[in-house]
Design a protein around this motif. Structure first.
Motif, PDB file in Angstrom:
ATOM      1  N   ALA A  93      38.440  63.562  71.920  1.00  0.00           N
ATOM      2  CA  ALA A  93      37.669  62.320  72.013  1.00  0.00           C
ATOM      3  C   ALA A  93      37.832  61.769  73.417  1.00  0.00           C
ATOM      4  O   ALA A  93      38.875  61.932  74.039  1.00  0.00           O
ATOM      5  N   GLY A  94      36.817  61.083  73.935  1.00  0.00           N
ATOM      6  CA  GLY A  94      36.885  60.555  75.288  1.00  0.00           C
ATOM      7  C   GLY A  94      37.698  59.287  75.347  1.00  0.00           C
ATOM      8  O   GLY A  94      37.991  58.660  74.341  1.00  0.00           O
ATOM      9  N   CYS A  95      38.105  58.906  76.553  1.00  0.00           N
ATOM     10  CA  CYS A  95      38.851  57.674  76.755  1.00  0.00           C
ATOM     11  C   CYS A  95      37.918  56.607  77.298  1.00  0.00           C
ATOM     12  O   CYS A  95      36.915  56.908  77.922  1.00  0.00           O
ATOM     13  N   VAL A  96      38.277  55.339  77.087  1.00  0.00           N
ATOM     14  CA  VAL A  96      37.439  54.240  77.543  1.00  0.00           C
ATOM     15  C   VAL A  96      38.256  53.325  78.448  1.00  0.00           C
ATOM     16  O   VAL A  96      39.441  53.138  78.236  1.00  0.00           O
ATOM     17  N   ALA A  97      37.615  52.774  79.468  1.00  0.00           N
ATOM     18  CA  ALA A  97      38.269  51.794  80.319  1.00  0.00           C
ATOM     19  C   ALA A  97      38.163  50.423  79.664  1.00  0.00           C
ATOM     20  O   ALA A  97      37.158  50.077  79.053  1.00  0.00           O
ATOM     21  N   LEU A  98      39.227  49.630  79.778  1.00  0.00           N
ATOM     22  CA  LEU A  98      39.276  48.347  79.090  1.00  0.00           C
ATOM     23  C   LEU A  98      39.109  47.197  80.084  1.00  0.00           C
ATOM     24  O   LEU A  98      39.771  47.162  81.125  1.00  0.00           O
ATOM     25  N   PRO A  99      38.258  46.244  79.775  1.00  0.00           N
ATOM     26  CA  PRO A  99      38.034  45.116  80.678  1.00  0.00           C
ATOM     27  C   PRO A  99      39.119  44.052  80.513  1.00  0.00           C
ATOM     28  O   PRO A  99      38.933  43.060  79.832  1.00  0.00           O
ATOM     29  N   ASN A 100      40.312  44.236  81.092  1.00  0.00           N
ATOM     30  CA  ASN A 100      41.352  43.222  81.034  1.00  0.00           C
ATOM     31  C   ASN A 100      41.997  43.116  82.405  1.00  0.00           C
ATOM     32  O   ASN A 100      41.656  43.814  83.341  1.00  0.00           O
ATOM     33  N   ASP A 101      42.965  42.211  82.528  1.00  0.00           N
ATOM     34  CA  ASP A 101      43.584  41.956  83.811  1.00  0.00           C
ATOM     35  C   ASP A 101      44.699  42.948  84.117  1.00  0.00           C
ATOM     36  O   ASP A 101      45.207  42.982  85.237  1.00  0.00           O
ATOM     37  N   GLY A 102      45.116  43.717  83.130  1.00  0.00           N
ATOM     38  CA  GLY A 102      46.174  44.696  83.334  1.00  0.00           C
ATOM     39  C   GLY A 102      45.594  46.044  83.711  1.00  0.00           C
ATOM     40  O   GLY A 102      44.428  46.159  84.094  1.00  0.00           O
ATOM     41  N   PRO A 103      46.404  47.082  83.607  1.00  0.00           N
ATOM     42  CA  PRO A 103      45.928  48.424  83.965  1.00  0.00           C
ATOM     43  C   PRO A 103      44.868  48.909  82.991  1.00  0.00           C
ATOM     44  O   PRO A 103      44.898  48.595  81.805  1.00  0.00           O
ATOM     45  N   THR A 104      43.913  49.659  83.490  1.00  0.00           N
ATOM     46  CA  THR A 104      42.898  50.258  82.639  1.00  0.00           C
ATOM     47  C   THR A 104      43.376  51.626  82.168  1.00  0.00           C
ATOM     48  O   THR A 104      44.386  52.165  82.642  1.00  0.00           O
TER      49      THR A 104
END
Length: 391
Positions: free
Chosen positions: A24-35
């Motif tokens: 399964a693919g990975c997704v980038a997360l829209p937060n202030d920490g590491p993606t």
């Protein structure tokens, strides 16, 4: 060793949570920490620490019943390792010196000495490689900066696919110490359970996986490195073992050797390479949809024994294994007496499946049918009786 295997000592991965992994693919997360991409990049560049010392705790809850275990570990990047568990008088000590591995059981005053494979992947290297596989195999649902046991960590929650299932058992292996969580019903039948949550806590400075947690259908499983010391140095004496120092006489030490392994393209090729006829079942006695998957020869120097194993697989992953050997297996499974032609053998039901074994003259045979195959006992007997063994 699990019943029904090929007779080869189980591989010793660095740290393995046994899943059926689906890509399964990975997704980038829209937060202030590491993606997700940030952590993947950092993990790819991370080097395993020179050494790690910790107390490892494992807690598992299955259908409301909780058990726990603890052991002290010292690990070095060059592959040296020491694991201690138990109390005085009943402790188990495992020491990997690099060229050989010791396993000492104080309660039995018994030790084994195993020459190790110099090309084997060191524990810490394999542990970091496994983390990269997590990111490759699962979607990332959440990344959080948090503290665990006084250490700054990233908690990463992975989202298994809806059809993800946990295998028949979850194993955590540290060298050759194995914790097995049998996922079975009270009647002993295997049960298929889904994985709802997989989480890993990574040390922010080194990306060492400080903790793993799994939650699924009726199970919770956690393994945690506590009192963790990274790159603080470990005395070389920690990775040495003298059986006499713990009261084990030379006569109490048993030498164990890995077998040499050879793969063959066909049964005839294997038969030409060994000094005995390889028993092969007729196609019409095997379950529908079964195809020959592998032909493998093993030579066990410490047992003065050679065997050839034929592995058949069904479309849905079921396995039937037929083995011919010129000596008895050291780890053979017992069971109830049963007649196979004019020979008397044994048949046993285990958590893994059905195992039938018998000897005929100076040849030894076994048939294993795993639980994924219907009518395992009937299949094992039918296949066994069809083999041209002369009995």
């Amino acid at each position: 060793m699990l019943s029904g295997d090929t007779g080869v000592p189980a591989a010793l991965p660095a740290l393995a949570l046994t899943f059926v992994l689906l890509t399964a693919g990975c997704v980038a997360l829209p937060n202030d920490g590491p993606t997700t991409d940030d952590l993947e990049e950092q993990l790819s560049a991370a080097e395993p620490p020179a050494d790690v010392a910790a107390t490892v705790t494992v807690q598992r809850t299955i259908d409301g019943e909780t058990t726990a275990s603890t052991e002290d570990v010292w690990l070095r990047a060059d592959g040296a390792a020491r694991i201690e568990t138990g109390t005085t008088g009943s402790e188990v000590i495992i020491v990997d010196e690099g060229e050989r591995r010791w396993h000492y059981d104080a309660s039995a005053n018994w030790a084994t000495r195993l020459e190790t494979d110099p090309s084997a992947t060191p524990f810490l290297e394999g542990l970091y490689a496994q983390q990269e596989r997590y990111f490759d195999a699962y979607d990332v649902a959440e990344i959080e900066e948090t503290t665990l046991d006084g250490r700054e960590t990233y908690r990463v929650a992975f989202d298994p696919p809806d059809n993800e299932t946990i295998d028949r058992s979850i194993s955590v292996l540290i060298e050759d110490t194995e914790y097995v969580v049998p996922l079975t019903t009270s009647e002993g039948a295997p049960v298929e359970r889904g994985a709802d949550r997989v989480e890993v806590w990574y040390d922010q400075a080194t990306l060492f996986p400080v903790k793993h947690a799994i939650e699924g259908d009726g199970i919770e499983f956690e393994t945690t490195y506590r009192d963790l010391a990274i790159d603080e140095g470990i005395d070389d004496e920690r990775f040495a073992f003298d059986p006499a120092a713990v009261g084990a006489d030379e006569g109490d030490v048993e030498d164990v050797s890995f077998p040499s392994i050879e793969s063959y393209e066909a049964v005839d090729e294997a038969a030409e390479a060994v000094p005995f006829a390889v028993a092969e079942p007729p196609a019409d006695v095997l379950p529908a949809g079964v195809e020959l998957d592998s032909v493998t020869g093993y030579e066990f120097p410490d047992e003065n024994r050679t065997q050839v194993s034929l592995q058949y697989r069904t479309d849905d992953g079921g396995t039937v294994a037929v083995t011919t050997s010129d000596g008895p297996r050291r780890f053979a499974t017992g069971g109830d007496a049963i007649a196979i032609g004019s020979a008397t053998g044994t048949i046993a039901e285990t958590d893994e499946g059905t195992e039938l074994q018998w000897s005929c003259g100076d040849r030894y045979y076994s048939v294993f049918v795993d639980r994924a195959v219907d009518d395992g006992t009937e299949t094992a007997v039918t296949v066994g009786e069809s083999l041209p063994t002369g009995c």
